[in-house]
Design a protein around this motif. Structure first.
Motif, PDB file in Angstrom:
ATOM      1  N   ASN A  67       0.811  -1.226   0.000  1.00 15.42           N
ATOM      2  CA  ASN A  67       0.000   0.000   0.000  1.00 15.42           C
ATOM      3  C   ASN A  67       0.843   1.275   0.000  1.00 15.42           C
ATOM      4  O   ASN A  67       0.486   2.272   0.623  1.00 15.42           O
ATOM      5  CB  ASN A  67      -0.964   0.017   1.196  1.00 15.42           C
ATOM      6  CG  ASN A  67      -2.097  -0.962   1.026  1.00 15.42           C
ATOM      7  OD1 ASN A  67      -2.575  -1.185  -0.088  1.00 15.42           O
ATOM      8  ND2 ASN A  67      -2.534  -1.568   2.115  1.00 15.42           N
ATOM      9  N   THR A  68       1.964   1.225  -0.706  1.00 14.22           N
ATOM     10  CA  THR A  68       2.765   2.430  -0.927  1.00 14.22           C
ATOM     11  C   THR A  68       3.066   2.534  -2.425  1.00 14.22           C
ATOM     12  O   THR A  68       4.211   2.747  -2.841  1.00 14.22           O
ATOM     13  CB  THR A  68       4.077   2.408  -0.106  1.00 14.22           C
ATOM     14  OG1 THR A  68       4.797   1.193  -0.395  1.00 14.22           O
ATOM     15  CG2 THR A  68       3.809   2.496   1.380  1.00 14.22           C
ATOM     16  N   PHE A  80      -7.319   3.737  -8.465  1.00 20.33           N
ATOM     17  CA  PHE A  80      -6.693   5.045  -8.296  1.00 20.33           C
ATOM     18  C   PHE A  80      -7.735   6.175  -8.216  1.00 20.33           C
ATOM     19  O   PHE A  80      -7.459   7.320  -8.543  1.00 20.33           O
ATOM     20  CB  PHE A  80      -5.679   5.268  -9.413  1.00 20.33           C
ATOM     21  CG  PHE A  80      -4.555   4.272  -9.344  1.00 20.33           C
ATOM     22  CD1 PHE A  80      -3.471   4.486  -8.511  1.00 20.33           C
ATOM     23  CD2 PHE A  80      -4.620   3.071 -10.041  1.00 20.33           C
ATOM     24  CE1 PHE A  80      -2.460   3.548  -8.396  1.00 20.33           C
ATOM     25  CE2 PHE A  80      -3.611   2.122  -9.938  1.00 20.33           C
ATOM     26  CZ  PHE A  80      -2.524   2.369  -9.113  1.00 20.33           C
ATOM     27  N   VAL A  81      -8.910   5.778  -7.759  1.00 15.50           N
ATOM     28  CA  VAL A  81     -10.006   6.715  -7.518  1.00 15.50           C
ATOM     29  C   VAL A  81     -10.376   6.620  -6.044  1.00 15.50           C
ATOM     30  O   VAL A  81     -10.367   5.532  -5.463  1.00 15.50           O
ATOM     31  CB  VAL A  81     -11.228   6.357  -8.403  1.00 15.50           C
ATOM     32  CG1 VAL A  81     -12.418   7.260  -8.093  1.00 15.50           C
ATOM     33  CG2 VAL A  81     -10.848   6.467  -9.880  1.00 15.50           C
ATOM     34  N   VAL A  82     -10.663   7.755  -5.415  1.00 10.67           N
ATOM     35  CA  VAL A  82     -11.068   7.769  -4.007  1.00 10.67           C
ATOM     36  C   VAL A  82     -12.454   8.383  -3.889  1.00 10.67           C
ATOM     37  O   VAL A  82     -12.898   9.137  -4.761  1.00 10.67           O
ATOM     38  CB  VAL A  82     -10.061   8.542  -3.127  1.00 10.67           C
ATOM     39  CG1 VAL A  82      -8.754   7.779  -2.996  1.00 10.67           C
ATOM     40  CG2 VAL A  82      -9.811   9.943  -3.664  1.00 10.67           C
ATOM     41  N   MET A 115      -2.871   5.542  -2.030  1.00 16.91           N
ATOM     42  CA  MET A 115      -4.305   5.653  -2.220  1.00 16.91           C
ATOM     43  C   MET A 115      -5.026   5.512  -0.885  1.00 16.91           C
ATOM     44  O   MET A 115      -6.019   6.200  -0.624  1.00 16.91           O
ATOM     45  CB  MET A 115      -4.801   4.591  -3.211  1.00 16.91           C
ATOM     46  CG  MET A 115      -4.199   4.699  -4.608  1.00 16.91           C
ATOM     47  SD  MET A 115      -4.233   6.395  -5.283  1.00 16.91           S
ATOM     48  CE  MET A 115      -5.982   6.752  -5.262  1.00 16.91           C
ATOM     49  N   GLU A 116      -4.525   4.633  -0.031  1.00 16.83           N
ATOM     50  CA  GLU A 116      -5.102   4.464   1.306  1.00 16.83           C
ATOM     51  C   GLU A 116      -4.999   5.764   2.101  1.00 16.83           C
ATOM     52  O   GLU A 116      -5.974   6.187   2.750  1.00 16.83           O
ATOM     53  CB  GLU A 116      -4.367   3.332   2.025  1.00 16.83           C
ATOM     54  CG  GLU A 116      -4.878   3.042   3.421  1.00 16.83           C
ATOM     55  CD  GLU A 116      -4.099   1.902   4.070  1.00 16.83           C
ATOM     56  OE1 GLU A 116      -4.738   0.904   4.434  1.00 16.83           O
ATOM     57  OE2 GLU A 116      -2.862   2.008   4.197  1.00 16.83           O
ATOM     58  N   ILE A 164      -7.016  11.062   4.397  1.00 12.90           N
ATOM     59  CA  ILE A 164      -7.013  12.511   4.618  1.00 12.90           C
ATOM     60  C   ILE A 164      -8.379  13.108   4.308  1.00 12.90           C
ATOM     61  O   ILE A 164      -8.842  14.030   4.986  1.00 12.90           O
ATOM     62  CB  ILE A 164      -5.886  13.219   3.822  1.00 12.90           C
ATOM     63  CG1 ILE A 164      -5.859  14.726   4.122  1.00 12.90           C
ATOM     64  CG2 ILE A 164      -6.023  13.010   2.330  1.00 12.90           C
ATOM     65  CD1 ILE A 164      -5.644  15.098   5.564  1.00 12.90           C
ATOM     66  N   LEU A 165      -9.072  12.582   3.310  1.00 10.18           N
ATOM     67  CA  LEU A 165     -10.423  13.054   3.021  1.00 10.18           C
ATOM     68  C   LEU A 165     -11.363  12.764   4.193  1.00 10.18           C
ATOM     69  O   LEU A 165     -12.133  13.637   4.621  1.00 10.18           O
ATOM     70  CB  LEU A 165     -10.951  12.377   1.752  1.00 10.18           C
ATOM     71  CG  LEU A 165     -10.266  12.775   0.435  1.00 10.18           C
ATOM     72  CD1 LEU A 165     -10.646  11.796  -0.667  1.00 10.18           C
ATOM     73  CD2 LEU A 165     -10.627  14.195   0.028  1.00 10.18           C
TER      74      LEU A 165
END
Length: 352
Positions: A105-106, A141-143, A299-300, A305-306
């Protein structure tokens, strides 16, 4: 759908000036999300890339990697999103999916990461960013934009916000009140102040002049303000900070700022200087001080942060502009004439 025509604004040469540009998106794959672009943030990386200052730029270049939009179409295997969802796209739109970074996850550190713009996608086509009416992005690659977070507020978090959050995340839940330094009070810096404060840290803003003192203390809630050109102030503050988040995207001296760190203190470089930075190794050795880099976030972490922003009821300080103002906005950004992030109302602009 193949051959979907979109209109964007592109740079054609190293002048960096943007003007209307039409192109077609790549074929929609089974795990792709088609996004109608609503808002996108502007940052110094855009400027560096548009002017070919960081690494080789392929023109025409449509910049933009703080993109918020609405899902309008889904590939056959997309399960994570639905049409109508509000989503975001950050700095990368692909990686190899197999290496150690991708499996931990990096993925932003994958050697085969694909940048949102000025990159090459797996089908050999150049990637283009969010200064356009629509994008096609792989679902990984979408959040998701939280419901209580407005799309224009979310935009700066997709690059600037996660850039500040990723290195500071390691301090969450420590139970300690750390002494934090935020160097540079621009787009990334002002978000860094808000994140560090929300984590419970004692925050000192470090700036080259006194002109942002009131802004830092009264509007952003910093606890202290330090003028790096004031030798007396710097001497008094020596050996006081646990870490410094260095957000300055230009050539600047590291030496005096390292003196502010405690033993084993860390200086996180997140601002990209187009020229090499210098320091004295003796200061690092005698003080056991650390200089380290941090690149955007995973992405995680971008989703984190959102969610963090929404949970803490934080706000980004933004100025919303239309597309026909972007060249002027980049001029103003270069002279730090914005509090603190431009966000382009793409959907509300005439792109032609």
């Amino acid at each position: 759908m193949e051959g979907r025509r979109v209109v964007g604004w592109a740079a054609r040469d190293a002048s960096g000036l943007l003007s209307p540009y039409s192109f077609t998106l790549r074929k929609t794959g089974p795990e792709d999300v088609v996004i109608k672009v609503l808002y996108r943030g502007m940052d110094h990386t855009d400027l560096h890339q548009m002017r070919n200052e960081v690494h080789s730029t392929n023109y025409p270049l449509v910049p933009g990697h703080e993109v918020v939009g609405e899902v309008v179409e889904l590939g056959s295997e997309v399960k994570k999103y639905r049409v109508g969802d509000m989503v975001g796209v950050g700095c990368i739109v692909g990686s190899c999916g197999r290496c150690l970074s991708c499996n931990s996850n990096t993925e932003q550190y994958c050697n085969n990461r694909i940048f949102t713009y000025n990159g090459i996608y797996k089908d050999g086509r150049p990637t283009q960013g969010g200064f356009c009416s629509a994008m096609i992005v792989h679902q990984k690659f979408v959040v998701r934009i939280p419901e209580k977070l407005s799309p224009e507020q979310a935009a700066p978090l997709l690059c600037a916000g996660v850039t500040a959050y990723s290195p500071l995340r390691q301090f969450m839940g420590s139970g300690k009140v750390l002494n934090a330094g935020i160097l540079g009070l621009g787009g990334v810096g002002h978000l860094g102040v808000k994140i560090a404060k929300a984590m419970g840290h004692h925050v000192t803003v470090i700036s080259s002049s006194d002109k942002k003192r009131e802004e830092a203390l009264q509007h952003l809630g910093a606890d202290a303000f330090l003028v790096s050109s004031n030798a007396a102030e710097m001497e008094e503050a020596a050996n006081n900070l646990d870490y410094i988040l260095d957000t300055v995207p230009a050539l600047h001296p590291l030496q005096s700022h390292l003196s502010l760190l405690k033993v084993d203190g860390k200086l996180f470089l997140v601002g990209v200087s187009p020229k090499p930075l210098q320091f004295d190794a003796t200061d690092l050795i005698l003080g056991k001080k650390n200089i380290t880099g941090s690149f955007i976030g995973s992405m995680e972490e971008t989703q984190e942060i959102l969610d963090f922003w929404a949970e803490k009821n934080l706000t980004s300080m933004i100025e919303i502009v239309k597309m026909d103002y972007v060249n002027k906005a980049f001029e103003r950004m270069e002279r730090s004439d914005v509090r603190y992030r431009f966000v382009v109302d793409v959907a509300g602009s005439n792109l032609e």
